[in-house]
Write an enzyme that holds these catalytic residues in place. Structure first.
Site, PDB file in Angstrom:
ATOM      1  N   CYS A   2       8.775  -8.521   7.130  1.00  0.00           N
ATOM      2  CA  CYS A   2       8.279  -7.139   7.217  1.00  0.00           C
ATOM      3  C   CYS A   2       8.230  -6.671   8.660  1.00  0.00           C
ATOM      4  O   CYS A   2       7.842  -7.425   9.554  1.00  0.00           O
ATOM      5  CB  CYS A   2       6.865  -7.053   6.632  1.00  0.00           C
ATOM      6  SG  CYS A   2       6.701  -7.795   4.998  1.00  0.00           S
ATOM      7  N   HIS A   8       8.078  -0.523  14.333  1.00  0.00           N
ATOM      8  CA  HIS A   8       8.424   0.557  13.409  1.00  0.00           C
ATOM      9  C   HIS A   8       7.305   1.588  13.315  1.00  0.00           C
ATOM     10  O   HIS A   8       6.620   1.668  12.300  1.00  0.00           O
ATOM     11  CB  HIS A   8       8.744  -0.058  12.032  1.00  0.00           C
ATOM     12  CG  HIS A   8       9.202   0.914  10.995  1.00  0.00           C
ATOM     13  ND1 HIS A   8       9.871   2.082  11.297  1.00  0.00           N
ATOM     14  CD2 HIS A   8       9.069   0.894   9.641  1.00  0.00           C
ATOM     15  CE1 HIS A   8      10.138   2.722  10.164  1.00  0.00           C
ATOM     16  NE2 HIS A   8       9.661   2.041   9.151  1.00  0.00           N
ATOM     17  N   LYS A  29      12.388  -4.677  12.713  1.00  0.00           N
ATOM     18  CA  LYS A  29      11.726  -5.958  12.525  1.00  0.00           C
ATOM     19  C   LYS A  29      11.063  -6.454  13.812  1.00  0.00           C
ATOM     20  O   LYS A  29       9.905  -6.850  13.815  1.00  0.00           O
ATOM     21  CB  LYS A  29      12.773  -6.966  12.028  1.00  0.00           C
ATOM     22  CG  LYS A  29      12.321  -8.380  11.911  1.00  0.00           C
ATOM     23  CD  LYS A  29      11.397  -8.528  10.722  1.00  0.00           C
ATOM     24  CE  LYS A  29      10.541  -9.757  10.821  1.00  0.00           C
ATOM     25  NZ  LYS A  29       9.420  -9.604  11.761  1.00  0.00           N
ATOM     26  N   CYS A  78       9.871   7.551   6.719  1.00  0.00           N
ATOM     27  CA  CYS A  78      10.334   6.725   7.829  1.00  0.00           C
ATOM     28  C   CYS A  78      11.636   7.270   8.422  1.00  0.00           C
ATOM     29  O   CYS A  78      12.136   6.747   9.412  1.00  0.00           O
ATOM     30  CB  CYS A  78      10.521   5.285   7.383  1.00  0.00           C
ATOM     31  SG  CYS A  78       9.102   4.682   6.457  1.00  0.00           S
TER      32      CYS A  78
END
Lengths: 134, 425
Positions: free
Chosen positions: B245, B371, B367, B95
């Site tokens: 998440c 992402h 959030k 990431c």
């Protein structure tokens, strides 16, 4: 198999014999799990085997409801969750593992002991280290 | 590793930057998304840039081979952007892939090799099932030990970190909720955010849906009651629930960098790279006693502050890697904004809100913004660049003068961390 080496394959080989084998650096004495060939502290390749007792305590944990495919295949899911986390072993190293306590709720600091289960993922069989209440 | 007193051999500046909207875009491949971000970024260069002047590109991407059955993304992106035969290098750090791509671009210019470099980042995740996304993201952990042996998922690993933090500092889910509410409020001001709406908007939409279907209309007093409702916000891996998440996203982001010595050819509003830092760490099992701090973040932060010659108190605002709500709380501690154990309480006291002294994730963060893992680092960097130039639109931080902005981009469960500090000259 040839003599187990200080690596993941060696670790899994010993799990199959219901043993938790770590590597211990002969130069600095530090114990590593899974066993590794190079000591990050001494920067040497001078390892020895160290048998761990399998006694430890829960360092942290989570109850998993959205499960990976391998666990779904074993019948786990939103309605049948499981607990996994990190167990700090008496001899120093911490290991990620499932924690099976039945009806007893898992808590941080809970004393646990190692157990070994045989599992199948598709075609692959492997020994898995889990922990149960001590 | 302590900071080692390293400086860039010559100055580097950012002269353009953009991101695509984040969301699910069925018909767009990574190449297409990258092209959209690139076109948009070219348009942000004040005095214009001839694409022919770009000398090299770095493309951050985590795993297009699994999400799209396509490896070797670098040359395809170069082709789609019309930039062959320039060197195109794909950079992977889970990431943190495009935080690393930006850093490679910085170093390529600082070395004197190039004067004008493009850094891009992209991920196309929505083409596979949610179960496959979870499986592929878990590949960024230690697969043999954490996945095959322990059956830990990616949310599960951050959940264990949160449990440890709760136990040590007496925080709870209520603190995580504050982060979710804040970042959704910020996302509501960001037209590129996947969740371009507050949690109140999300609640209204659900009530409306229930009405339309003739079902009982849920009554929540406020966002917190909504988040406590197990039906509305089901558990993923305790203590993390769905709204803790970041979502599954497609998207790309892109930044154009030049040698600082030629920056005035492109803009009178120069933003320079004050620090570029990166660290690695072993898997969480080897960390400190209780998993409440990420060693790679601590290490990279120290290097970054040393390189910039500043401390955490000098940072005006930051974009941090809130892949899960507890990650934002721990980031604000590891970056030195709050003492260990205070991050959760600081968030609850509003000390990270967009009107605070040091806003955290004014963009909505991972959030709410979304992402697409390989695009995230550069999405943060282009956001900080826009904020420093005053071109962030409705979400512009306008109650204070902005000079120094920080980005914190984490790969896996802290195995990789890239931290950058941008400074308005």
């Amino acid at each position: 198999m040839a003599d187990p080496q200080f690596d993941i394959a060696g670790y899994l080989h010993f799990l199959g014999e219901k043993k938790i084998m770590a590597s211990r650096c002969r130069d600095c004495g530090k114990v590593y799990l899974p066993p590794r060939p190079i000591c990050p502290d001494s920067h040497t390749r001078n390892m020895d085997w160290a048998a761990l007792s399998g006694e430890g305590e829960v360092k942290s944990f989570t109850t998993i409801a959205i499960v990976p495919a391998a666990m779904a295949a074993r019948g786990y899911g939103r309605d049948r969750t499981y607990v996994s986390g990190f167990v700090a072993l008496k001899e120093g190293p911490t290991v990620p593992a499932r924690i099976k306590t039945g009806e007893t709720p898992v808590t941080i600091g809970m004393p646990v002991r190692a157990d070994f289960v045989e599992e199948t993922d598709g075609e692959r069989h492997h020994a898995t280290l889990v922990f149960r209440p001590a | 590793m302590a900071g080692n007193g390293r400086k860039l051999a010559r100055g580097v500046a950012v002269i353009g930057g953009a991101m695509t909207p984040f969301g699910a875009f069925e018909d767009k491949s990574s190449r297409d998304l990258m092209a959209d971000a690139y076109t948009e970024a070219l348009g942000t260069v004040d005095k214009g840039l001839d694409p022919g002047d770009i000398e090299a590109l770095y493309v951050g991407n985590f795993c297009s081979e699994l999400f799209e059955r396509q490896s070797h993304l670098g040359h395809l992106v170069a082709d789609w952007l019309g930039l062959t035969p320039r060197p195109a290098t794909r950079v992977e750090g889970a990431c943190a892939s495009s935080g690393l791509a930006f850093r490679e671009a910085v170093m390529a210019i600082a070395s004197g090799m190039y004067d004008v470099v493009l850094a891009g980042g992209v991920e196309k995740m929505s083409s596979v099932s949610t179960a496959e996304v979870q499986e592929y993201l878990a590949l960024a952990s230690d697969v043999c030990m954490e996945v095959d042996q322990a059956a830990l998922t990616f949310p599960g690993l951050f959940a264990a970190i949160a449990s440890s933090y709760f136990a040590r500092y007496g925080a709870s889910r209520e603190h995580l909720m504050r982060v979710a509410v804040k970042n959704h409020d910020n996302g509501a001001l960001n037209p590129n955010a996947q969740f371009n709406r507050s949690l109140r908007d999300v609640m209204d939409k659900r009530r409306q849906k229930a009405r339309e279907r003739g079902k009982p209309v849920p009554q929540w007093a406020d966002e917190y009651e909504f988040l406590r409702d197990e039906r509305a916000n089901p558990v993923v891996a305790s203590p993390l629930h769905l709204f803790d998440c970041s979502p599954v996203s497609d998207g790309a982001a892109c930044v154009i960098l030049v040698a600082e010595s030629i920056a005035h050819n492109f803009t009178d509003n120069v933003v320079r790279v004050a620090a570029s830092a990166q660290s690695s760490a072993a898997p969480p099992a080897t960390w400190n006693q209780d998993l409440t701090t990420l060693p790679a973040v601590r290490s990279a932060a120290q290097q970054a502050y040393e390189m910039a010659g500043i401390g955490p108190a000098d940072i005006d605002f930051a974009e941090v890697h809130d892949c899960f709500t507890p990650a934002e709380i721990i980031a604000t501690e590891d970056l030195g904004f709050f003492e260990p154990g205070r991050g959760a309480f600081a968030a609850a006291d509003g000390l990270t809100s967009r009107k605070s002294d040091r806003p955290i994730n004014a963009s909505g963060g991972l959030k709410a913004k979304g992402h697409p893992v390989g695009a995230t680092g550069l999405a943060q960097l282009q956001e900080v660049w826009h904020q420093l130039r005053g071109s962030a639109g409705k979400r512009q931080i306008d109650h204070k003068d902005l000079r120094l902005g920080l980005t914190h981009n984490v790969g896996g469960t802290g195995g990789t961390c890239a931290i950058h500090i941008l400074e308005r000259s």
